[in-house]
Design an enzyme around this catalytic site. Sequence first.
Site, PDB file in Angstrom:
ATOM      1  N   PRO A   2     -42.983 -12.748  -2.989  1.00 34.89           N
ATOM      2  CA  PRO A   2     -41.953 -12.430  -1.984  1.00 34.89           C
ATOM      3  C   PRO A   2     -41.794 -10.909  -1.827  1.00 34.89           C
ATOM      4  O   PRO A   2     -41.638 -10.194  -2.811  1.00 34.89           O
ATOM      5  CB  PRO A   2     -40.680 -13.046  -2.567  1.00 34.89           C
ATOM      6  CG  PRO A   2     -41.117 -13.929  -3.680  1.00 34.89           C
ATOM      7  CD  PRO A   2     -42.432 -13.426  -4.152  1.00 34.89           C
ATOM      8  N   GLU A   3     -41.874 -10.451  -0.581  1.00 36.84           N
ATOM      9  CA  GLU A   3     -41.665  -9.039  -0.261  1.00 36.84           C
ATOM     10  C   GLU A   3     -40.383  -8.933   0.567  1.00 36.84           C
ATOM     11  O   GLU A   3     -39.652  -9.897   0.700  1.00 36.84           O
ATOM     12  CB  GLU A   3     -42.881  -8.490   0.510  1.00 36.84           C
ATOM     13  CG  GLU A   3     -44.202  -8.635  -0.269  1.00 36.84           C
ATOM     14  CD  GLU A   3     -45.398  -8.068   0.476  1.00 36.84           C
ATOM     15  OE1 GLU A   3     -45.236  -7.126   1.275  1.00 36.84           O
ATOM     16  OE2 GLU A   3     -46.513  -8.581   0.274  1.00 36.84           O
ATOM     17  N   HIS A  99     -39.673 -27.159 -10.889  1.00 37.00           N
ATOM     18  CA  HIS A  99     -39.666 -26.212 -12.000  1.00 37.00           C
ATOM     19  C   HIS A  99     -38.346 -25.443 -12.056  1.00 37.00           C
ATOM     20  O   HIS A  99     -38.323 -24.230 -11.856  1.00 37.00           O
ATOM     21  CB  HIS A  99     -40.831 -25.220 -11.882  1.00 37.00           C
ATOM     22  CG  HIS A  99     -42.181 -25.852 -12.014  1.00 37.00           C
ATOM     23  ND1 HIS A  99     -42.741 -26.636 -11.020  1.00 37.00           N
ATOM     24  CD2 HIS A  99     -43.083 -25.818 -13.027  1.00 37.00           C
ATOM     25  CE1 HIS A  99     -43.932 -27.056 -11.414  1.00 37.00           C
ATOM     26  NE2 HIS A  99     -44.166 -26.573 -12.627  1.00 37.00           N
ATOM     27  N   ARG A 118     -44.286 -20.057 -11.834  1.00 33.82           N
ATOM     28  CA  ARG A 118     -45.101 -19.195 -12.706  1.00 33.82           C
ATOM     29  C   ARG A 118     -44.260 -18.359 -13.671  1.00 33.82           C
ATOM     30  O   ARG A 118     -44.803 -17.743 -14.574  1.00 33.82           O
ATOM     31  CB  ARG A 118     -46.000 -18.324 -11.837  1.00 33.82           C
ATOM     32  CG  ARG A 118     -46.923 -19.201 -10.994  1.00 33.82           C
ATOM     33  CD  ARG A 118     -47.728 -18.410 -10.004  1.00 33.82           C
ATOM     34  NE  ARG A 118     -48.750 -17.595 -10.665  1.00 33.82           N
ATOM     35  CZ  ARG A 118     -49.621 -16.837 -10.020  1.00 33.82           C
ATOM     36  NH1 ARG A 118     -49.590 -16.774  -8.703  1.00 33.82           N
ATOM     37  NH2 ARG A 118     -50.507 -16.127 -10.685  1.00 33.82           N
TER      38      ARG A 118
END
Length: 284
Positions: A2-3, A99, A118
């Site tokens: 994400p930017e 998750h 992750r």
Amino acid sequence: VPELPEVETIVRGLRATVLRKTFLAIDVLREDLLATPRATFVRALSRRTISGVDRRGKNVVFTLTKSNGTAGGVLVVNLGMSGRLLRVERGRTSPLATHPGVRFALTDGSTLLYHDIRRFGRLSIADLDQYERWAASMGPEPLSSGFTSARLAWGLSRSSSRVHSWLLDQKRIAGIGNIYASEALFRARVHPGKRANELSPDEARRLHRAIRAVLADAVRSGGTTFRDYRTTEGEKGTYARALRVYARAGQRCTRCLGIIDRMVLGGRSAFYCPECQPSPDEAP
Ligand SMILES: [Zn+2]
């Protein structure tokens, strides 16, 4: 990863839904996501009201207020590679919540879920002084009015880094990663391997315009989803279809007959068109 446009989209989603709600209970399922010890983290958030949701660079910043109305510090969420902040309404479960990392129960019965496949994301608690120091250590916000063409040109002139690496450095400019660095340089017709201090005044002006245009367009599209990124409501961003060079190595340039290429700069991939963005070694 994400930017700025993805984080901005998340922040807008949160403002519309969790602002002025109060944290009732905090359930830490993955302690490695916390930059603050678990007990401190839970104590710092319990019964705090969310009085602001903002973005600094690629981070979500929740401003908190104590029940007596005084300042209650901030919660900073860095989404890492694959973090999501999902809002789940009362009595519902999210099919996306495979998750879960931290569950925040809010007083209206809804849940804010920090989700991370992750687990490179980080959640930290800071007081206002700590937060201000950290925020001041970062470069300017590219969509703010303070980010002028002159400011960009000045920043570039002080560095001999490759311009693609310069754009990724959060201390020089906030919020830009691989996707939007490649896209902005393509639109500005500047080669990613060019040294920052070797851009001409005209190239710096074009780059300034391109950075703002690309980021603003991507915010309007709700960001770019390749795999993990989702909005707070679990939706995908639609900017991927507008990308001109990122992840398009081997495909035709949309502006000329060239073939998009990829190079590695500082360990990160830069995508560019060798025709539209001539190498600085070949430039006249
Ligand atoms: Zn081209």
